[in-house]
Design a protein around this motif. Sequence first.
Motif, mmCIF file in Angstrom:
data_model
loop_
_atom_site.group_PDB
_atom_site.id
_atom_site.type_symbol
_atom_site.label_atom_id
_atom_site.label_comp_id
_atom_site.label_asym_id
_atom_site.label_seq_id
_atom_site.Cartn_x
_atom_site.Cartn_y
_atom_site.Cartn_z
ATOM 1 N N GLY A 57 56.817 -22.790 43.076
ATOM 2 C CA GLY A 57 55.561 -22.192 43.529
ATOM 3 C C GLY A 57 54.344 -22.949 43.029
ATOM 4 O O GLY A 57 53.361 -23.121 43.763
ATOM 5 N N LEU A 58 54.391 -23.429 41.806
ATOM 6 C CA LEU A 58 53.276 -24.200 41.248
ATOM 7 C C LEU A 58 53.061 -25.492 42.031
ATOM 8 O O LEU A 58 51.930 -25.845 42.381
ATOM 9 C CB LEU A 58 53.550 -24.486 39.776
ATOM 10 N N VAL A 59 54.142 -26.190 42.334
ATOM 11 C CA VAL A 59 54.031 -27.432 43.102
ATOM 12 C C VAL A 59 53.610 -27.124 44.542
ATOM 13 O O VAL A 59 52.845 -27.882 45.145
ATOM 14 C CB VAL A 59 55.367 -28.209 43.062
ATOM 15 N N THR A 60 54.066 -25.999 45.080
ATOM 16 C CA THR A 60 53.685 -25.605 46.433
ATOM 17 C C THR A 60 52.189 -25.333 46.522
ATOM 18 O O THR A 60 51.539 -25.736 47.490
ATOM 19 C CB THR A 60 54.481 -24.364 46.878
ATOM 20 N N LEU A 65 46.890 -26.867 48.474
ATOM 21 C CA LEU A 65 45.498 -27.198 48.157
ATOM 22 C C LEU A 65 45.152 -28.631 48.548
ATOM 23 O O LEU A 65 44.048 -28.898 49.024
ATOM 24 C CB LEU A 65 45.213 -26.979 46.672
ATOM 25 N N SER A 66 46.088 -29.553 48.368
ATOM 26 C CA SER A 66 45.800 -30.936 48.750
ATOM 27 C C SER A 66 45.722 -31.093 50.269
ATOM 28 O O SER A 66 44.990 -31.943 50.760
ATOM 29 C CB SER A 66 46.847 -31.882 48.175
ATOM 30 N N THR A 70 39.256 -31.231 52.115
ATOM 31 C CA THR A 70 38.745 -32.292 52.987
ATOM 32 C C THR A 70 38.366 -33.490 52.127
ATOM 33 O O THR A 70 37.679 -33.358 51.124
ATOM 34 C CB THR A 70 37.533 -31.795 53.781
ATOM 35 N N LYS A 71 38.797 -34.631 52.520
ATOM 36 C CA LYS A 71 38.573 -35.850 51.730
ATOM 37 C C LYS A 71 37.145 -36.407 51.857
ATOM 38 O O LYS A 71 36.544 -36.730 50.863
ATOM 39 C CB LYS A 71 39.578 -36.926 52.143
ATOM 40 N N PRO A 72 36.602 -36.557 53.080
ATOM 41 C CA PRO A 72 35.326 -37.259 53.183
ATOM 42 C C PRO A 72 34.122 -36.495 52.635
ATOM 43 O O PRO A 72 33.095 -37.083 52.358
ATOM 44 C CB PRO A 72 35.152 -37.497 54.679
ATOM 45 N N ARG A 73 34.241 -35.205 52.510
ATOM 46 C CA ARG A 73 33.114 -34.407 52.072
ATOM 47 C C ARG A 73 32.762 -34.694 50.613
ATOM 48 O O ARG A 73 33.636 -34.960 49.792
ATOM 49 C CB ARG A 73 33.475 -32.931 52.238
ATOM 50 N N ALA A 74 31.493 -34.667 50.296
ATOM 51 C CA ALA A 74 31.064 -34.880 48.912
ATOM 52 C C ALA A 74 31.540 -33.707 48.060
ATOM 53 O O ALA A 74 31.386 -32.555 48.424
ATOM 54 C CB ALA A 74 29.552 -34.979 48.850
ATOM 55 N N VAL A 75 32.120 -34.043 46.925
ATOM 56 C CA VAL A 75 32.691 -33.018 46.063
ATOM 57 C C VAL A 75 31.942 -33.028 44.743
ATOM 58 O O VAL A 75 31.457 -34.063 44.295
ATOM 59 C CB VAL A 75 34.194 -33.302 45.813
ATOM 60 N N ILE A 82 38.772 -32.435 37.784
ATOM 61 C CA ILE A 82 40.052 -31.722 37.857
ATOM 62 C C ILE A 82 41.049 -32.506 38.687
ATOM 63 O O ILE A 82 42.217 -32.654 38.304
ATOM 64 C CB ILE A 82 39.845 -30.298 38.417
ATOM 65 N N VAL A 83 40.608 -33.042 39.813
ATOM 66 C CA VAL A 83 41.489 -33.841 40.663
ATOM 67 C C VAL A 83 41.961 -35.086 39.919
ATOM 68 O O VAL A 83 43.143 -35.466 39.995
ATOM 69 C CB VAL A 83 40.785 -34.215 41.983
#
Length: 185
Positions: A57-60, A65-66, A70-75, A82-83
């Motif tokens: 469940g933790l890996v799921t 979440l991955s 969305t990758k291109p958006r500014a985070v 954290i990532v």
Amino acid sequence: MGAPWLDSPVMLHSSRMDHCKLNPEQCAYRNGFWRYWYQADHRFALTTVYFVIGAIGLVTVGNVLSRISTKPRAVSSPTRRIVAILRYFTYRSFRLPWIGSYTSPLSYLLLGAAGTIFFFGLTFGPKPYYWPITASFGSSPPLATRTGWMAVALLPFVLALAAKANLITLVTGISHERLQASAPE
């Protein structure tokens, strides 16, 4: 006419209830949470299943979440931090110069360490390891009963991981090669 290999009648009903024939102090000792052998399958097998399902469940959750992020958006900076920490645990491996190879990724090592601590704790934490000689508490020693039920509880997961296309690969996003690999390529 009966079956020659049956020396007693077959009962089509059963009960997990038993009647202790020992003295009250011995009965109270035998009926302890981790010692009561009629419930050993529930105590040890289900605890083992819950641990493995928790790890899956933790890996799921990480996989889901991955996929939805969305990758291109500014985070924001804390999210990137954290990532970065999660990627460090996922990909970091260490060189072992005396054998000329690398270890498995840190996340595999941490999961293996957690499993080792959990299973050793579940095996050697509850006491006794063997029944006292003074009373007849059962035919199997508790150490054998608990490790046996933990092994039986792991069997469905071994079978589930044996196939190329399996449910665990589907929910975790980790291919069967990586699930079964002992070292990174």
